[in-house]
Design a protein around this motif. Structure first.
Motif, PDB file in Angstrom:
ATOM      1  N   CYS A   1      23.193  16.514 -60.310  1.00  0.00           N
ATOM      2  CA  CYS A   1      23.804  16.050 -59.055  1.00  0.00           C
ATOM      3  C   CYS A   1      25.211  15.501 -59.259  1.00  0.00           C
TER       4      CYS A   1
ATOM      5  N   ASP B   1      25.972  12.539 -60.394  1.00  0.00           N
ATOM      6  CA  ASP B   1      26.046  11.079 -60.295  1.00  0.00           C
ATOM      7  C   ASP B   1      26.144  10.461 -61.683  1.00  0.00           C
TER       8      ASP B   1
ATOM      9  N   CYS C   1      23.905   8.379 -55.271  1.00  0.00           N
ATOM     10  CA  CYS C   1      23.220   8.389 -53.982  1.00  0.00           C
ATOM     11  C   CYS C   1      22.673   6.978 -53.694  1.00  0.00           C
TER      12      CYS C   1
ATOM     13  N   CYS D   1      16.280   9.882 -59.604  1.00  0.00           N
ATOM     14  CA  CYS D   1      17.435   8.976 -59.557  1.00  0.00           C
ATOM     15  C   CYS D   1      17.175   7.717 -60.384  1.00  0.00           C
TER      16      CYS D   1
HETATM   17 FE1  FES Z   1      21.926  11.977 -58.135  1.00  0.00          FE
HETATM   18 FE2  FES Z   1      20.244  10.378 -56.849  1.00  0.00          FE
HETATM   19  S1  FES Z   1      20.888  12.372 -56.250  1.00  0.00           S
HETATM   20  S2  FES Z   1      21.060  10.121 -58.827  1.00  0.00           S
END
Ligand code: FES
Length: 131
Positions: free
Chosen positions: A35, A37, A60, A104
């Motif tokens: 993702c 992140d 997120c 996550c």
């Molecule tokens: Fe990437 Fe939550 S969608 S950590």
């Protein structure tokens, strides 16, 4: 459709311990390649205790809540106690996460383990970390 718990929403809206520690003696950086992140976790250790914990996160709502809850969970703990914290502990502290957002939670504890490893590396000591 999924719903976040009250605890997740509270940490997301009012994240605790955000920021950096200029004289941190351990830093853990981790990202989720799927993702994009990422989390940078700073720890200040004195007398084998995490006297301060801060972080910067790009993520997120669940990831932000995870970082915030983790920081609250581990601040003040000894290194030994902090190493025992797991993803599940963080998820429990958040009152659960929707199944689709469970991944996550991986950022939190893994960044902590890396920060603790960095602390020991700086001291010239080697430890085996989880994750
Ligand atoms: Fe990437 Fe939550 S969608 S950590």
């Amino acid at each position: 459709m999924f719903f976040y718990s009250t605890e997740v929403l509270e940490h997301f809206k009012n994240p605790k311990n955000v920021g950096t520690i200029p004289d941190a003696n351990g830093i853990g950086v981790i990202g989720d390649p799927d993702c994009g992140d990422s989390l940078q976790l700073y720890i200040k250790v004195e007398n084998d205790r995490l006297v301060d914990v801060k972080y910067l996160i790009k993520g997120c709502p669940a990831a932000i809540a995870v970082a915030s809850a983790l920081s609250v969970l581990v601040k003040g703990k000894t290194l030994f106690e902090a190493q025992e914290i797991t993803d599940d502990d963080v998820v429990k502290a958040l009152g659960g996460l929707p199944e689709i957002k469970l991944h996550c939670s991986n950022l939190g504890a893994n960044a902590l383990y890396l920060a603790i490893k960095d602390y020991f590396d700086r001291k010239g000591r080697t430890i085996k970390i989880k994750g």
